[in-house]
Design an enzyme around this catalytic site. Structure first.
Site, PDB file in Angstrom:
ATOM      1  N   SER A 153       0.823  -1.214   0.000  1.00 24.89           N
ATOM      2  CA  SER A 153       0.000   0.000   0.000  1.00 24.89           C
ATOM      3  C   SER A 153       0.850   1.253   0.000  1.00 24.89           C
ATOM      4  O   SER A 153       1.929   1.287   0.586  1.00 24.89           O
ATOM      5  CB  SER A 153      -0.910   0.027   1.233  1.00 24.89           C
ATOM      6  OG  SER A 153      -1.656   1.232   1.224  1.00 24.89           O
ATOM      7  N   HIS A 159      -7.494  -3.462   4.667  1.00 23.13           N
ATOM      8  CA  HIS A 159      -6.901  -2.114   4.619  1.00 23.13           C
ATOM      9  C   HIS A 159      -7.657  -1.263   3.605  1.00 23.13           C
ATOM     10  O   HIS A 159      -8.034  -0.119   3.871  1.00 23.13           O
ATOM     11  CB  HIS A 159      -5.414  -2.199   4.237  1.00 23.13           C
ATOM     12  CG  HIS A 159      -4.823  -0.887   3.800  1.00 23.13           C
ATOM     13  ND1 HIS A 159      -5.053  -0.346   2.546  1.00 23.13           N
ATOM     14  CD2 HIS A 159      -4.037   0.008   4.450  1.00 23.13           C
ATOM     15  CE1 HIS A 159      -4.428   0.811   2.455  1.00 23.13           C
ATOM     16  NE2 HIS A 159      -3.804   1.045   3.589  1.00 23.13           N
ATOM     17  N   ASN A 160      -7.889  -1.822   2.428  1.00 28.02           N
ATOM     18  CA  ASN A 160      -8.576  -1.058   1.381  1.00 28.02           C
ATOM     19  C   ASN A 160     -10.029  -0.779   1.752  1.00 28.02           C
ATOM     20  O   ASN A 160     -10.558   0.296   1.448  1.00 28.02           O
ATOM     21  CB  ASN A 160      -8.518  -1.815   0.050  1.00 28.02           C
ATOM     22  CG  ASN A 160      -7.168  -1.654  -0.626  1.00 28.02           C
ATOM     23  OD1 ASN A 160      -6.167  -1.416   0.038  1.00 28.02           O
ATOM     24  ND2 ASN A 160      -7.125  -1.799  -1.933  1.00 28.02           N
ATOM     25  N   GLU A 207      -9.933   2.007   3.925  1.00 28.36           N
ATOM     26  CA  GLU A 207      -9.626   3.173   3.060  1.00 28.36           C
ATOM     27  C   GLU A 207     -10.924   3.717   2.430  1.00 28.36           C
ATOM     28  O   GLU A 207     -11.153   4.935   2.420  1.00 28.36           O
ATOM     29  CB  GLU A 207      -8.638   2.716   1.985  1.00 28.36           C
ATOM     30  CG  GLU A 207      -8.339   3.699   0.882  1.00 28.36           C
ATOM     31  CD  GLU A 207      -7.449   3.053  -0.194  1.00 28.36           C
ATOM     32  OE1 GLU A 207      -6.382   2.531   0.150  1.00 28.36           O
ATOM     33  OE2 GLU A 207      -7.841   3.068  -1.383  1.00 28.36           O
TER      34      GLU A 207
HETATM   35  C1  6PG Z   1      -3.197   1.388  -1.677  1.00 25.90           C
HETATM   36  C2  6PG Z   1      -4.508   1.511  -2.409  1.00 25.90           C
HETATM   37  C3  6PG Z   1      -4.496   0.851  -3.739  1.00 25.90           C
HETATM   38  C4  6PG Z   1      -5.850   0.873  -4.450  1.00 25.90           C
HETATM   39  C5  6PG Z   1      -6.306   2.221  -4.855  1.00 25.90           C
HETATM   40  C6  6PG Z   1      -7.526   2.234  -5.756  1.00 25.90           C
HETATM   41  O1  6PG Z   1      -3.246   0.867  -0.586  1.00 25.90           O
HETATM   42  O2  6PG Z   1      -2.174   1.832  -2.193  1.00 25.90           O
HETATM   43  O3  6PG Z   1      -5.498   0.856  -1.639  1.00 25.90           O
HETATM   44  O4  6PG Z   1      -4.094  -0.478  -3.545  1.00 25.90           O
HETATM   45  O5  6PG Z   1      -5.735   0.134  -5.599  1.00 25.90           O
HETATM   46  O6  6PG Z   1      -6.574   2.973  -3.725  1.00 25.90           O
HETATM   47  O7  6PG Z   1      -8.592   1.496  -5.267  1.00 25.90           O
HETATM   48  P1  6PG Z   1     -10.044   1.734  -5.865  1.00 25.90           P
HETATM   49  O8  6PG Z   1      -9.882   1.952  -7.333  1.00 25.90           O
HETATM   50  O9  6PG Z   1     -10.830   0.484  -5.603  1.00 25.90           O
HETATM   51  O10 6PG Z   1     -10.587   2.938  -5.181  1.00 25.90           O
END
Ligand code: 6PG
Length: 466
Positions: A116, A173-174, A177
């Site tokens: 990430s 984590h995502n 996010e």
């Molecule tokens: C990270 C992010 C990354 C993710 C983007 C886009 O931890 O660096 O989570 O892995 O791919 O944030 O995600 P979405 O296109 O689903 O918003």
């Protein structure tokens, strides 16, 4: 991402070979960045693999899904027993589990590694969540811990667990996010359309918040976004004065799927991750722009004159800050609860305190209060829910009045705040000794003889309700 990770590895003094299926890209990369370290380009897969020392460690950075399998298939023809393949993309953890097994059967070791931090993180230090073959981790541990972000002298990288544990942790984590971004977006909506703040004022508010308890990467970039002016000339015939770039960005959120997967897996486990799930739905609703535009002329909202926040403007800004913080705590608590349950379900010995620690730097959800989460799990590794840790209990006690005020105001103003309000509903549900589920049980027993338990005696009961 792949290029930046390679540059990061090289800059830490490790020799590295790189390969792209378009050989011109490999050449261009080596020509541009070759001076940064010991970097060799492999025009073909065979050249590339031939440049590696054994046991080889090959990291794949391609789109999740079929492309990962395609690269693995091409790669393994050139590898030997004991070599290590690392998938650094956002693969679904079940795919990672399958790859760990199928590659082990072919004598190869596999690490499904969540990475990430986006482009910048990859170059300057990401947060890394490797899972899969434990002895494969020993092969790459030195490189991984050196290229990862460092916080208080500790690398933001640790072996997470076997099978798909690393990618599962990255998925959650995502999910967090998504929730964090949605909560910030709701705060923006309330301040912009409820209070009427302009972009310059929003920049000030978010900058101030970033200097306090809410300090985090996402709040910091939000503050920066409000300061950016649009550099495009106006389009003839299209309304809109030149101004801030944010006002020219179409209000339809895209998604690649990790938030949705988090919610799906939470449903499988029966763990309520309401903030994450509402964030996924909010993106889906935003995507229905044509319908929203049509509905905006038909479906009534509050009487326009009533749609104003009162005179205490700073009080409302502070209330939104508190609502954001309290809701964030719920979102993170839910995500960690999902990790706890997934660990039990899949037999992973997940260390939640260490997970919080490696999310303090490099990653998208890095935030000051992850120190508090780390402390809470370090003190009580079996903590049932983060909300029960004294720091968070006190924080929620301190912020809940403002949280309720903001959710009430959002409802009154007709401004959707699904993540704020679902987080508050979760909080109120979690802290209630008595919920109305007794009625649901009674209904189930009445129409389907599904039985129920009683509060006053043990056993399973069925009653003739009518
Ligand atoms: C990270 C992010 C990354 C993710 C983007 C886009 O931890 O660096 O989570 O892995 O791919 O944030 O995600 P979405 O296109 O689903 O918003």
């Amino acid at each position: 991402m792949g290029q930046n990770l390679a540059r990061n590895v090289a800059s830490k003094g490790f020799p590295i070979a790189v390969h792209n299926r378009t050989s011109a890209k490999t050449e261009e990369f080596v020509a541009t960045y070759g001076h940064e370290g010991d970097i060799v380009g492999g025009a073909t897969m065979a050249d590339f693999v031939g440049a590696l020392e054994r046991p080889r460690a090959v990291m794949i950075m391609v789109k999740a899904g079929a492309p990962v399998d395609a690269v693995i298939e091409e790669l393994i023809a050139h590898l030997d027993d004991g070599d290590v393949i690392i998938d650094g993309g956002n693969s679904l953890f079940t795919d990672t589990e399958r790859r760990v097994r199928s590659l082990a059967a072919r004598g190869l070791r596999f690490l499904g590694t969540g990475v990430s931090g986006g482009e910048e993180g990859a170059l300057h230090g990401p947060s890394m969540m490797p899972g899969g073959s434990h002895d494969a981790y020993a092969v790459v541990a030195e490189v991984f811990t050196k290229i990862a972000a460092q916080v208080d002298g500790e690398p933001c990288c640790t072996y997470i667990g076997d099978g798909g544990a690393g990618h599962y942790t990255k998925m959650v984590h995502n999910g967090i996010e998504y929730a964090d971004m949605q909560l910030i977006a709701e705060a923006y909506d309330l301040l912009r359309h409820g209070l009427g703040l302009g972009n310059d004022e929003l920049h000030e508010v978010f900058s101030t918040w970033n200097a306090g308890e809410l300090s985090s990467f996402l709040i910091e970039i939000t503050a920066r976004i409000f300061a950016v002016r649009d550099d495009q000339p106006p389009v003839a015939g299209v309304a809109g004065a030149p101004g801030h770039l944010i006002d020219q960005v179409l209000d339809q959120a895209a998604q690649k799927g990790t938030g949705r997967q988090t919610a799906q897996e939470a449903l499988e486990l029966g763990i309520p991750v309401t903030a994450i799930t509402e964030a996924v739905f909010a993106r889906a609703l935003s995507a229905l722009r044509d319908q929203r535009l049509a509905a905006s002329t038909v479906l009534p909202g509050p009487v326009p004159g009533d749609a104003r926040v009162g005179d205490d403007r700073q009080g409302f800004v502070d209330a939104v800050r508190d609502a954001l913080y309290a809701s964030k705590v719920v979102a993170y608590a839910q995500g960690f609860d999902q990790l706890r349950a997934a660990g039990a379900e899949h037999g992973w010995a997940l260390d939640l305190g260490t997970t919080a620690a490696i999310w303090r730097g490099g990653c998208i959800i890095r935030a000051q209060f992850l120190n508090r989460i780390r402390d809470a799990y370090t003190e009580h590794p079996d903590l049932a829910n983060l909300l029960l840790a004294p720091y968070f209990t006190e924080l929620l006690a301190r912020t809940q009045d403002n949280w309720r005020r903001v959710v009430s105001e959002a409802v009154r103003l007709g401004i959707p705040a699904p993540a704020f309000s679902s987080s508050l509903a979760y909080y109120d549900g979690y802290r209630r000794a008595q919920l109305p589920a007794n009625l649901i049980q009674a209904q189930r027993d009445l129409f389907g003889a599904h039985t129920y338990e009683r509060v006053d005696r043990p056993g399973t009961f069925h009653s003739a309700w009518e």
